[in-house]
Design a protein around this motif. Structure first.
Motif: not given
Length: 375
Positions: A176-197, A207-210
């Protein structure tokens, strides 16, 4: 340990047939063979993927079977040729193993081990199972089978974690946590200051939100039809929440209007075809990224006009957050021990194994974030 080399009798939740309730049985767990480890499971989470398997909505599931793939435990004994594990080690089983030898494991872009993909369905690498019950062979699931007090896994499907780790909610790092968290920081590589849904506020969505918050997103919009999940979403980092049924326009249009052209990063954590399509349309037309995380099941197809990608949108998918399990999981556990995030906030229910059917009912009714089973 005195049980090493012997058959262990223990409790397990056995699924005898598809679409049938779990049955708590006494099973026999054989000793580990070469390169295998027998693990005493301490806690295990209930995941939507287990439900897909239960309803025969996943490939390579053979009944009767012991499901479960999100667990944490302690090594009981090891087989011949095991080098990096010993009895007493605290470990997390990995449904997405890592051999470090195949082309995908050697390439930083992927995390689907070729050796894992080549294993026979529901069996160990030698073509047999380590579980029996009432004289019948019981199959393995996802190379882990954590709905059992003891399980046997290949050394490629296990990782050692810090000795001081508290063995409770940390089982969520097994999926659960690795799937969500990793999707944000590794797969999408969310950038600082960006918008997410984030569509879907179960354990993975939270976990994605975190992950988005950790990556520095300035705006995180949480979306779910169950408004009782909004308080928790805001507690862990969502800046606002939307219930689609309260909108007088399609949710994608609402998100585009509220973000001035579309969201930078959109995550679909449900596995619903309609929601996936909405997620694509909600992304920024010029540079938006949509990540599919939820499993839609067999025989599902998604249809959309390919022209919506022509202007620059990107669609990605993410299994286990796109991360290399042997490296990322121990680091997440260390971060958890350092209190960089609180996994307990993702857990809504804790139940004994005997109440596993109750736990699945809670998930189906949308009344749980994550339920943890204890032994």
């Amino acid at each position: 340990m005195e049980t090493a080399g012997k058959v262990i009798k223990c409790k397990a939740a056995v699924t005898w047939e598809a679409n049938q309730p779990f049955s708590i049985e006494e099973i026999e767990v054989a000793p580990p063979k070469a390169e295998e480890i027998r693990v005493k499971i301490i806690t295990t989470g209930i995941c939507g993927s287990d439900e897909h398997a239960l309803t025969a909505n996943l490939k390579d599931v053979t009944f009767p079977v012991i499901l479960g793939h999100e667990g944490v435990g302690i090594v009981e004994s090891v087989g011949e040729g095991v080098k990096d594990f010993k009895p007493g080690d605290k470990v997390i089983p990995l449904f997405l193993g890592q051999c470090d030898q195949c082309p995908t494991c050697k390439d930083p872009r992927g995390n689907i081990c070729v050796l894992k993909a080549g294993k026979p369905a529901g069996l160990m690498s030698d073509g047999t199972t380590r579980f029996t019950c009432k004289g019948k062979q019981i199959h393995h699931f996802a190379s882990t089978s954590t709905f059992s007090e003891y399980t046997v896994v290949h050394q490629h499907n296990l990782v050692k974690i810090d000795d001081e780790t508290r063995l409770g909610s940390v089982c969520l790092i097994g999926c659960c946590f690795t799937t969500g968290f990793g999707s944000a920081v590794k797969t999408a590589q969310v950038k600082p200051g960006s918008t997410c849904a984030v569509f879907g506020l179960g354990g993975v969505g939270l976990s994605v939100i975190i992950g988005c918050k950790t990556a520095g997103a300035s705006r995180i919009i949480a979306i779910d039809v169950k408004k009782d999940k909004f308080e928790k979403a805001k507690e862990i980092g969502a800046t606002e929440c939307i219930a689609p049924q309260d909108c007088d326009k399609p949710i994608a249009q609402v998100l585009v209007e509220q973000t001035g052209g579309g969201v930078d990063y959109v995550f679909e954590c449900i596995g619903n075809i309609e929601t996936m399509t909405s997620a694509i349309h909600a992304s920024n037309y010029a540079y938006g990224t949509t990540v599919f995380i939820g499993i839609s099941g067999l025989a599902k197809t998604i249809t959309f006009d390919p022209m919506i990608l022509l202007t620059g949108r990107t669609i990605k998918s993410s299994l286990f957050g796109g991360v290399k399990s042997k490296q990322f999981v121990p680091q997440l556990v260390s971060d958890y021990n350092a209190k960089k995030f609180d996994l307990d906030k993702l857990v809504s229910h804790k139940l004994p194994l005997e109440k596993i059917n109750e736990g699945f009912d809670l998930m189906r009714a949308g009344k749980s974030l994550r339920t943890i089973m204890t032994f």
